[in-house]
Design a protein around this motif. Sequence first.
Motif, PDB file in Angstrom:
ATOM      1  N   LEU A  55       0.239  14.715  18.650  1.00 29.83           N
ATOM      2  CA  LEU A  55       0.615  15.527  19.646  1.00 29.83           C
ATOM      3  C   LEU A  55      -0.100  16.652  20.005  1.00 29.83           C
ATOM      4  O   LEU A  55      -0.383  17.033  21.027  1.00 29.83           O
ATOM      5  N   ALA A  56      -0.741  17.433  18.913  1.00 29.89           N
ATOM      6  CA  ALA A  56      -1.673  18.435  19.005  1.00 29.89           C
ATOM      7  C   ALA A  56      -2.931  18.041  19.894  1.00 29.89           C
ATOM      8  O   ALA A  56      -3.510  19.038  20.769  1.00 29.89           O
ATOM      9  N   ALA A  57      -3.321  16.818  19.527  1.00 31.12           N
ATOM     10  CA  ALA A  57      -4.573  16.639  20.645  1.00 31.12           C
ATOM     11  C   ALA A  57      -4.068  16.205  21.885  1.00 31.12           C
ATOM     12  O   ALA A  57      -5.083  16.624  22.850  1.00 31.12           O
ATOM     13  N   ILE A  58      -2.928  15.798  22.079  1.00 26.78           N
ATOM     14  CA  ILE A  58      -2.643  15.386  23.453  1.00 26.78           C
ATOM     15  C   ILE A  58      -2.187  16.829  24.156  1.00 26.78           C
ATOM     16  O   ILE A  58      -2.659  16.985  25.457  1.00 26.78           O
ATOM     17  N   ASN A  59      -1.786  17.653  23.360  1.00 24.94           N
ATOM     18  CA  ASN A  59      -1.458  19.006  23.821  1.00 24.94           C
ATOM     19  C   ASN A  59      -2.793  19.763  24.511  1.00 24.94           C
ATOM     20  O   ASN A  59      -2.626  20.614  25.273  1.00 24.94           O
ATOM     21  N   ARG A  60      -3.783  19.232  23.871  1.00 27.60           N
ATOM     22  CA  ARG A  60      -5.027  20.105  24.036  1.00 27.60           C
ATOM     23  C   ARG A  60      -5.876  19.782  25.282  1.00 27.60           C
ATOM     24  O   ARG A  60      -7.041  20.223  25.931  1.00 27.60           O
ATOM     25  N   LEU A  61      -5.407  18.486  25.852  1.00 29.82           N
ATOM     26  CA  LEU A  61      -6.056  17.805  27.026  1.00 29.82           C
ATOM     27  C   LEU A  61      -5.923  18.865  28.293  1.00 29.82           C
ATOM     28  O   LEU A  61      -4.703  19.306  28.257  1.00 29.82           O
ATOM     29  N   ALA A  62      -6.948  18.881  29.139  1.00 30.54           N
ATOM     30  CA  ALA A  62      -6.842  19.557  30.135  1.00 30.54           C
ATOM     31  C   ALA A  62      -6.000  18.831  31.391  1.00 30.54           C
ATOM     32  O   ALA A  62      -6.403  17.543  31.636  1.00 30.54           O
ATOM     33  N   PRO A  63      -5.136  19.549  31.732  1.00 27.27           N
ATOM     34  CA  PRO A  63      -4.201  18.909  32.813  1.00 27.27           C
ATOM     35  C   PRO A  63      -4.858  18.740  34.144  1.00 27.27           C
ATOM     36  O   PRO A  63      -5.719  19.413  34.559  1.00 27.27           O
ATOM     37  N   PRO A  64      -4.833  17.423  34.793  1.00 25.92           N
ATOM     38  CA  PRO A  64      -5.397  17.339  35.938  1.00 25.92           C
ATOM     39  C   PRO A  64      -4.628  18.190  37.162  1.00 25.92           C
ATOM     40  O   PRO A  64      -3.509  18.223  37.094  1.00 25.92           O
ATOM     41  N   ARG A  65      -5.343  18.641  38.168  1.00 26.66           N
ATOM     42  CA  ARG A  65      -4.972  19.212  39.121  1.00 26.66           C
ATOM     43  C   ARG A  65      -5.399  19.013  40.447  1.00 26.66           C
ATOM     44  O   ARG A  65      -6.682  19.016  40.635  1.00 26.66           O
TER      45      ARG A  65
END
Length: 191
Positions: A55-65
Amino acid sequence: MKAAVALTGAALALTASTAAAHRAVVACGSENLGLKTFSDPQRNLVRLRPRATTLAAINRLAPPRPTPATRETGFQRRVWRVRAQIVEYKLERDGGVDLVLYDGKRSYMTATMPHPGCLSARTRGRRAIVGARAFFEGLCGPARRSWRPLGAVALVDGVGYWDDPRGQDGHARNYAELHPVTRVRLVAGCA
């Protein structure tokens, strides 16, 4: 013996949820419905073999805008597997079941199991998606309109999905989700 009991419970839940689905009218929604139900035109680009992550690795992904309405990112083109505590779960207005996942440290994320009635004939992995929900509700109890605390530990597989920020309960910092869930394996709890 334990596996047989679990399978029987899942089969009974699937039968009950299917019967309930026929009695209830479900409003599936329309926002990114193809992505949420794995029935979008790009569904065959998704690698089905789950890749383990945290979950930590997924939370660190930059969200696309802006939030993508198609499978533009590598995160959306893969099934991910996380080990997490299912803190609570709830039946949403669209008939989906939202799971709030927690890693025991600081990371949360939502995983969603769509209502079987919202899955189209084009839905990829339809049996797995329906089976994951039936298995989960068969062992942990049916979702309700209010949050149900749980605390079970599970391995959850699901397709990467970027949601719009709306202040949802239990969301990842970047609003990444697993949507739809394709498999749930309970490690502790609900048995």
